[in-house]
Enzyme design. Structure first.
Site, PDB file in Angstrom:
ATOM      1  N   GLY A  55       2.025   7.359  -0.528  1.00  0.00           N
ATOM      2  CA  GLY A  55       0.601   7.510  -0.229  1.00  0.00           C
ATOM      3  C   GLY A  55      -0.033   6.201   0.230  1.00  0.00           C
ATOM      4  O   GLY A  55      -0.854   6.180   1.148  1.00  0.00           O
ATOM      5  N   THR A  56       0.360   5.115  -0.404  1.00  0.00           N
ATOM      6  CA  THR A  56      -0.211   3.814  -0.049  1.00  0.00           C
ATOM      7  C   THR A  56       0.070   3.509   1.420  1.00  0.00           C
ATOM      8  O   THR A  56      -0.831   3.104   2.174  1.00  0.00           O
ATOM      9  CB  THR A  56       0.407   2.713  -0.943  1.00  0.00           C
TER      10      THR A  56
ATOM     11  N   HIS B 169       5.113  11.984  -5.152  1.00  0.00           N
ATOM     12  CA  HIS B 169       5.292  12.028  -6.612  1.00  0.00           C
ATOM     13  C   HIS B 169       4.112  12.626  -7.364  1.00  0.00           C
ATOM     14  O   HIS B 169       4.173  12.788  -8.579  1.00  0.00           O
ATOM     15  CB  HIS B 169       5.670  10.645  -7.154  1.00  0.00           C
TER      16      HIS B 169
ATOM     17  N   CYS C  97      -2.141   3.743 -11.401  1.00  0.00           N
ATOM     18  CA  CYS C  97      -1.396   3.162 -10.284  1.00  0.00           C
ATOM     19  C   CYS C  97      -1.454   1.659 -10.365  1.00  0.00           C
ATOM     20  O   CYS C  97      -0.630   0.958  -9.832  1.00  0.00           O
ATOM     21  CB  CYS C  97      -1.991   3.564  -8.954  1.00  0.00           C
TER      22      CYS C  97
ATOM     23  N   THR D 285      15.199   3.554   9.466  1.00  0.00           N
ATOM     24  CA  THR D 285      16.000   4.764   9.221  1.00  0.00           C
ATOM     25  C   THR D 285      15.336   5.572   8.111  1.00  0.00           C
ATOM     26  O   THR D 285      14.925   5.023   7.086  1.00  0.00           O
ATOM     27  CB  THR D 285      17.443   4.371   8.829  1.00  0.00           C
TER      28      THR D 285
ATOM     29  N   ASN E 181      -9.251   9.630  -7.866  1.00  0.00           N
ATOM     30  CA  ASN E 181      -8.094   9.630  -8.765  1.00  0.00           C
ATOM     31  C   ASN E 181      -8.459   9.289 -10.204  1.00  0.00           C
ATOM     32  O   ASN E 181      -7.685   9.575 -11.109  1.00  0.00           O
ATOM     33  CB  ASN E 181      -7.019   8.662  -8.261  1.00  0.00           C
TER      34      ASN E 181
ATOM     35  N   GLN F  19      -4.674  13.145  -4.463  1.00  0.00           N
ATOM     36  CA  GLN F  19      -4.974  13.793  -5.746  1.00  0.00           C
ATOM     37  C   GLN F  19      -5.332  15.269  -5.620  1.00  0.00           C
ATOM     38  O   GLN F  19      -5.464  15.951  -6.635  1.00  0.00           O
ATOM     39  CB  GLN F  19      -6.113  13.051  -6.464  1.00  0.00           C
TER      40      GLN F  19
HETATM   41  N1  PLP Z   1      -4.332   7.345  -3.148  1.00  0.00           N
HETATM   42  C1  PLP Z   1      -4.687   7.880  -4.318  1.00  0.00           C
HETATM   43  C2  PLP Z   1      -5.998   8.605  -4.458  1.00  0.00           C
HETATM   44  C3  PLP Z   1      -3.835   7.754  -5.432  1.00  0.00           C
HETATM   45  O1  PLP Z   1      -4.202   8.285  -6.601  1.00  0.00           O
HETATM   46  C4  PLP Z   1      -2.617   7.058  -5.272  1.00  0.00           C
HETATM   47  C5  PLP Z   1      -1.717   6.849  -6.435  1.00  0.00           C
HETATM   48  O2  PLP Z   1      -2.076   7.025  -7.545  1.00  0.00           O
HETATM   49  C6  PLP Z   1      -2.277   6.550  -4.014  1.00  0.00           C
HETATM   50  C7  PLP Z   1      -3.171   6.708  -2.972  1.00  0.00           C
HETATM   51  C8  PLP Z   1      -1.001   5.822  -3.775  1.00  0.00           C
HETATM   52  O3  PLP Z   1       0.059   6.715  -3.588  1.00  0.00           O
HETATM   53  P1  PLP Z   1       1.575   6.192  -3.798  1.00  0.00           P
HETATM   54  O4  PLP Z   1       1.753   5.984  -5.261  1.00  0.00           O
HETATM   55  O5  PLP Z   1       2.428   7.307  -3.261  1.00  0.00           O
HETATM   56  O6  PLP Z   1       1.722   4.952  -2.994  1.00  0.00           O
END
Ligand code: PLP
Length: 388
Positions: free
Chosen positions: A70-71, A198, A324, A234, A148, A176
């Protein structure tokens, strides 16, 4: 008994996800870029996963770009738009995940202007705020689908409608919300949308960015041109296959799972209400405005970090703010932006229920929370008496 109430931090992978990933590593380990049969088999499996992720959010498979989570998808959306312009204006909210906020801060250092919309006391921003913040040079609006920490759902579809035809791109971080409420890129009217593996019982370190057909963004990782030039390297085949499997199962099961998470959460709230005074719910408390499994509480006369440790020792896994960035003890930027009083900041606890949490677990967890809060309050009182 250990009770896991941190499902917004991560979720237990479905058994089918682990099995699909193991099978990929054992039987389908080719490089999807290869032109031989090994490569073609891997490519076919990767495209099936692309279809599965697309189907989950009502997107076409060729609008899905796999990322390292997600990041990275948030980074790709924001830096990818900014990469096409030397200057411009971005609108976001003060309560976004750090993956969005830190990109915006970096872009400010590079000369972009950023408006961070302040939320109301429940963590919500309005479509009117976005409309008012628009400028002739606004390039991008990035508003998360739900927060989140406090679980507040943002009016992304309304923002999408308001922006239609204005030439401003709309990104939403739906990390979320996927698997918890309806996520449909067409209904939301977004140009880009972030998904993380995840959080939907899939693997870590893999995610996806939906990029609407016709939207042009720059890659942030350069190399061999994989993912149609938008994300080189890859491909993480086991991760992608696991994400596809998780997306497929989530698409079929999410409504029932969301009801189960909500039932466990509501049972916890009822039980805690019976057992303990002096606590409040942070964020909105209605089903339309809050994620079904999310609960965010503050307790009078209690230190949140101490409570978290005691709960862990008693078998309840929760989180102080957003897990996180765990290990951090600074007050939550979300509660600060909501202008929560000091005691609420210091005593905040996030409990996020998932479909696997039973009503019995929820009741037991409420009993444990009540016991530990009472114990901490007594300890605090005893310390005060001793100091007099
Ligand atoms: N964005 C939100 C709203 C999140 O809650 C999170 C992780 O908790 C992320 C982005 C980041 O996702 P990732 O852990 O897959 O990098």
């Amino acid at each position: 008994m250990r009770i896991y109430l941190d499902n917004s931090a991560t979720t237990r992978p479905y058994a089918e996800v682990g099995a699909a990933m193991a099978a990929c590593m054992r039987d389908n380990w080719g490089n999807p870029g290869g032109i031989h049969s090994f490569g073609r088999d891997a490519y076919a499996a990767m495209n099936e996963a692309r279809e599965q992720v697309g189907a989950l959010i009502n997107a076409r498979a060729d609008e899905i770009y796999f990322t390292g989570g997600g990041t990275e998808a948030d980074n790709l959306a924001i830096m990818g738009v900014a990469g096409r312009f030397a200057r411009g204006h971005i609108i976001t909210t003060a309560v976004e995940h750090a993956a969005v906020l830190n990109c915006c801060r970096r872009l400010q250092e590079r000369g972009f202007a950023v408006t961070y919309l302040p939320p109301d006391g429940e963590g919500r921003i309005t479509v009117g705020q976005v409309a008012e913040a628009l400028r002739p040079d606004t390039l991008l609006v990035s508003v998360m689908h739900a927060n989140n920490e406090v679980g507040t759902i943002m009016p992304v579809a309304e923002i999408g409608k308001m922006l239609a035809g204005r030439g401003v791109l709309l990104h939403t971080d739906a990390v979320q919300t996927v698997g918890k409420i309806a996520v449909d890129v067409a209904a939301l009217g977004v140009d880009m949308l972030t998904v993380s593996g995840h959080k939907i019982n899939g693997p870590k370190g893999v995610g996806a960015l939906y990029v609407r057909h016709g939207v042009d963004i720059e890659p942030i990782i350069l190399g061999g041109g994989q993912e149609r030039g938008l994300r080189s390297g890859t491909e993480n085949m086991p991760g992608i296959i696991g994400l596809g499997q998780a997306a497929e199962l989530t698409r079929k099961r999410w409504r029932r799972q969301a009801d189960e998470a909500k039932r466990a959460r509501d049972c916890f709230v009822a039980e805690l209400g019976r057992l303990l005074d002096g606590w409040v719910i942070n964020g909105a408390w209605d089903d339309q405005a809050r994620l079904p499994g999310n609960l965010h509480l503050s307790f009078r006369g209690v230190d949140g970090a101490a409570l978290l440790l005691l709960l862990d020792m008693a078998g309840v896994a929760a989180s102080a703010a957003s897990a996180c960035s765990s290990g951090r003890t600074e007050p939550s930027h979300v509660l600060q932006a909501m202008q929560a009083e000091d005691w609420r900041l210091r005593s905040a606890l996030r409990l996020t229920f998932g479909w696997e949490n039973t009503v019995q677990e929820a009741k037991r967890a409420a009993q444990i929370v009540a016991e530990q809060v009472k114990w901490l309050r007594q300890a605090e009182n005893a310390a005060d008496d001793g100091a007099e």
